[in-house]
Design an enzyme around this catalytic site. Structure first.
Site, short mmCIF file in Angstrom:
data_model
loop_
_atom_site.label_atom_id
_atom_site.label_comp_id
_atom_site.label_asym_id
_atom_site.label_seq_id
_atom_site.Cartn_x
_atom_site.Cartn_y
_atom_site.Cartn_z
N HIS A 269 -0.01 -14.21 -6.82
CA HIS A 269 0.58 -14.36 -8.15
C HIS A 269 -0.50 -14.59 -9.20
CE1 HIS A 269 4.77 -14.01 -7.40
NE2 HIS A 269 4.63 -14.72 -6.28
N GLU B 34 6.74 2.51 0.30
CA GLU B 34 6.10 1.20 0.50
C GLU B 34 6.24 0.74 1.95
OE1 GLU B 34 7.95 -1.37 -2.39
OE2 GLU B 34 9.87 -0.36 -2.16
N ASP C 262 3.42 -3.64 -1.53
CA ASP C 262 4.16 -3.77 -0.28
C ASP C 262 3.61 -2.85 0.80
OD1 ASP C 262 5.95 -5.88 -0.42
OD2 ASP C 262 7.38 -4.74 -1.62
N CYS D 167 2.49 3.08 -8.35
CA CYS D 167 2.93 2.08 -9.33
C CYS D 167 2.64 0.66 -8.87
CB CYS D 167 4.41 2.24 -9.64
SG CYS D 167 5.48 1.94 -8.24
#
Lengths: 92, 566
Positions: free
Chosen positions: B187, B413, B437, B491
């Protein structure tokens, strides 16, 4: 014991900002004020100055609640708090 | 002079003084008793004084805050001296508990009560835990947890940042982020890139730097130095100048020889979309639709969804907007869709899979998207997250067709989708690689775990190979809308790394979508290489025995990165 009913006017109910404003106002009164959902026994009433109690009460817009207080200034305190509940605090 | 080497996750060279984020408050031991020399009355009085101090501190911060942040701080301040919380703590103290343990337990039960109420109340449950930790810190006489409040700019040093810390992170005073834990996909990294703050993660030992020390941070090289040298001061000054030029993207993603690679933005709502358009984004490569659903107990109506989607589409008239259908589960639970008790949420019912257990939500979302698309001028593409098989892709395409959506696609993913890209892409019009992912699943390494940071980078040759297989599958499948191979975009966070963006272009990826702040840096670097050079760098990266070497080899061939401090 003096009591008043009030209909919650704030769009988000008695959550978030309206709950904070109301709890703060209740805490400033000279008497202890309790709050309960209309129709609930007075024994289950919660401390109106506690924001956490207000949140667990879960009152939504349009719900009717009962405010109770006792002692000197109880009537004036209840009148002031009813007015606050019946204002849309989200709009301010 | 003391140096620390970590992983650079967001570029920038800057000098500033350190503020350490206090360690999380530890739980007072269960059964901790009141000291023999302290009366319960004194302990209750002490608790009330601590609660008042926490209230005053939060109230003071609320007074200087504005908007939503102010309202949250005001409510949190009131919780600190809440009678319900303090009375139940006092009861425990009178029964012999220490004040710290009493407020800890009282906070836990109130928080649980709120959590069980769900929705808005459940979110406030964490505020109660925050208040509880602050009161315990106050009782112990240690600094309050969370990002330090300060008016003077500083470099924040922490073990790792949680999503909740973003709310209190003021980019006007935080110059850079440095963490001792976390990884490139943590994060902290995501927050830093979205705010455009230089950041270094996994810099072991950096917690020992004293508050107030002057340090130099290089967010590209992953380097932190205490007591900066003259060269480092010059580098920071140079960055201050180049970063201004790197802030603007000309809206034309291309290699030096004119091979077009549209640079798109990842957005989470209309506000992001408007900001991305202003930064020159050539469209949206990932429109996350969760914002419409999060923090809700029930599904939003089709009307409500359509209005929210249209607001994003309207920011990009005539341009491509790729929308991802609801991606709930794992780190994004939703009470009406996902099961919080799954033993292994990352491998559970998430993304497209929630349609297995709660059919109807996806169809209604597609209806809302189709309606919003018909009322806007954007070129709307729609993709499903977490597709694993060609059969799932086929079913999603038929749901899209039934809703009247022209261009269905899939996120790649799950490694199985990359390995079978040719058959998956036979069913749909395009694919978009979600590298965060994809990396987590290919390397079997949780994105949030610091000790696995080295595994969890999209520079892993295995991940690059999966990208290549997807592009090859698309080429094999033949024509997309205009007769070319079906488009394969990226992305994930990988697209925001300028060096990796060059490699992905060389692998044959057709569009790159990233946080809008990275567009200018990626666009600038892409313009310095030809398609052939990018392909050569892609071969080099694929041939590397490790992620570290792949990155170093490629960066060594791109001197522009060092010049620009990227």
């Amino acid at each position: 014991m003096p009591e008043r009913t009030a209909t919650i006017a704030s769009r988000s109910g008695l959550h978030a900002r309206p709950a904070a404003l109301f709890a703060e106002a209740a805490g400033e009164q000279p008497v202890e004020v309790t709050i309960a959902m209309h129709g609930e026994p007075a024994d289950d009433a919660l401390d109106a100055a506690s924001i956490l109690s207000l949140m667990t009460l879960g009152a939504a817009k349009g719900d009717v609640v009962v405010l109770r207080a006792e002692g000197d200034g109880a009537d004036a305190a209840l009148d002031a708090l009813v007015k606050l509940l019946e204002t849309d605090l989200d709009a301010e | 002079m003391q140096n620390f080497q970590g992983v650079g996750v967001s570029p920038g060279r800057i000098i500033g003084s350190v503020r350490q984020m206090p360690k999380p408050v530890s739980e007072p031991p269960s059964g901790e008793r009141l000291g023999a020399d302290v009366s319960p009355e004194d302990a209750v009085a002490g608790l009330k004084a601590a609660a008042q101090a926490v209230h005053d501190e939060l109230k003071g911060r609320a007074d200087t805050a504005s908007g939503d942040g102010k309202a949250v701080l005001e409510a949190t301040a009131l919780m600190a001296k809440d009678t319900m919380l303090l009375k139940s703590a006092a009861k425990l103290i009178n029964a012999g508990s220490s004040a710290e343990r009493a407020i800890w337990e009282a906070g836990a039960s109130v928080s649980e009560m709120l959590h069980n109420l769900g929705g808005y109340m459940a979110e406030r449950a964490t505020d109660v835990l925050d208040v509880r930790a602050r009161i315990v810190a106050e009782l112990r006489g240690v600094p309050a947890p969370g990002i330090p409040a300060s008016d003077t700019p500083f470099i924040l040093v922490a073990e790792d940042l949680a999503p909740a810390d973003t709310a209190t992170l003021n980019p006007a005073v935080v110059l850079a982020l440095v963490t001792s834990g976390g990884g490139p996909q943590s994060h902290t990294a995501i927050i830093a890139r979205s705010l455009g703050l230089p950041a270094v993660v996994a810099a072991h030992g950096v917690d020992s730097v004293a508050d107030g020390s002057e340090v130099y941070v290089d967010g590209a090289a992953g380097f932190v130095a205490v007591s900066p040298s003259e060269e480092q001061r010059a580098a920071a000054r140079a960055w201050a100048e180049t970063s201004a030029t790197l802030a603007e993207f000309d809206g034309n993603g291309t290699t030096a020889d004119g091979h077009l690679v549209p640079l798109l933005a990842n957005v989470g709502g209309a506000k992001d979309a408007v900001a991305a358009a202003a930064l020159g984004a050539q469209g949206v490569g990932l429109f996350r639709t969760e914002f419409c659903f999060l923090e809700r107990d029930t599904e939003p109506s089709v009307d409500e969804q359509a209005a929210a989607y249209k607001a994003v589409f309207d920011a990009f008239p005539g341009k491509k907007v790729v929308l991802r259908t609801l991606d709930a589960g794992a780190d994004k639970p939703l009470p009406f869709l996902t099961d919080a008790t799954e033993p292994n949420p990352a491998l559970g019912v998430r993304g497209y899979r929630t349609d297995f257990t709660t059919p109807g939500v996806l169809e209604r979302q597609l209806e809302a998207i189709a309606r919003a698309a018909s009322e806007s001028d954007a070129d709307v593409w729609v993709m499903a997250p977490m597709i694993s098989t060609a059969a799932e892709a086929g079913r999603f395409a038929s749901l899209c067709a039934a809703a009247g959506i022209q261009t269905p696609g899939v996120m790649v993913e799950v490694p199985s989708a990359a390995l079978t890209a040719a058959t998956v892409l036979r069913e749909v019009g395009f694919a978009s690689l979600g590298t965060n992912d994809l990396t987590q699943y290919a390397m079997a390494a949780d994105r949030q775990l610091g000790p696995l940071a080295e595994l969890n980078t999209p520079w892993q040759p295995a991940v690059l190979r999966l990208v290549q297989l997807t592009v090859e599958g698309a080429a094999q499948e033949g024509s997309g809308r205009e007769g070319d191979p079906k488009p394969v975009g990226v992305c994930g966070e990988a697209a925001a790394d300028p060096a990796l963006a060059v490699v992905l272009t060389g692998l044959g990826v057709t569009t790159l979508s990233m946080t809008a702040r990275s567009l200018a840096a990626v666009g600038t670097v892409l313009k310095t290489v030809t398609l052939e050079q990018a392909q050569e760098l892609a071969r080099l990266a694929l041939s590397a025995p490790s992620a570290l070497e792949a990155r170093d080899w490629v960066r060594a061939k791109l001197p522009v990165l060092e010049e620009l401090g990227l």
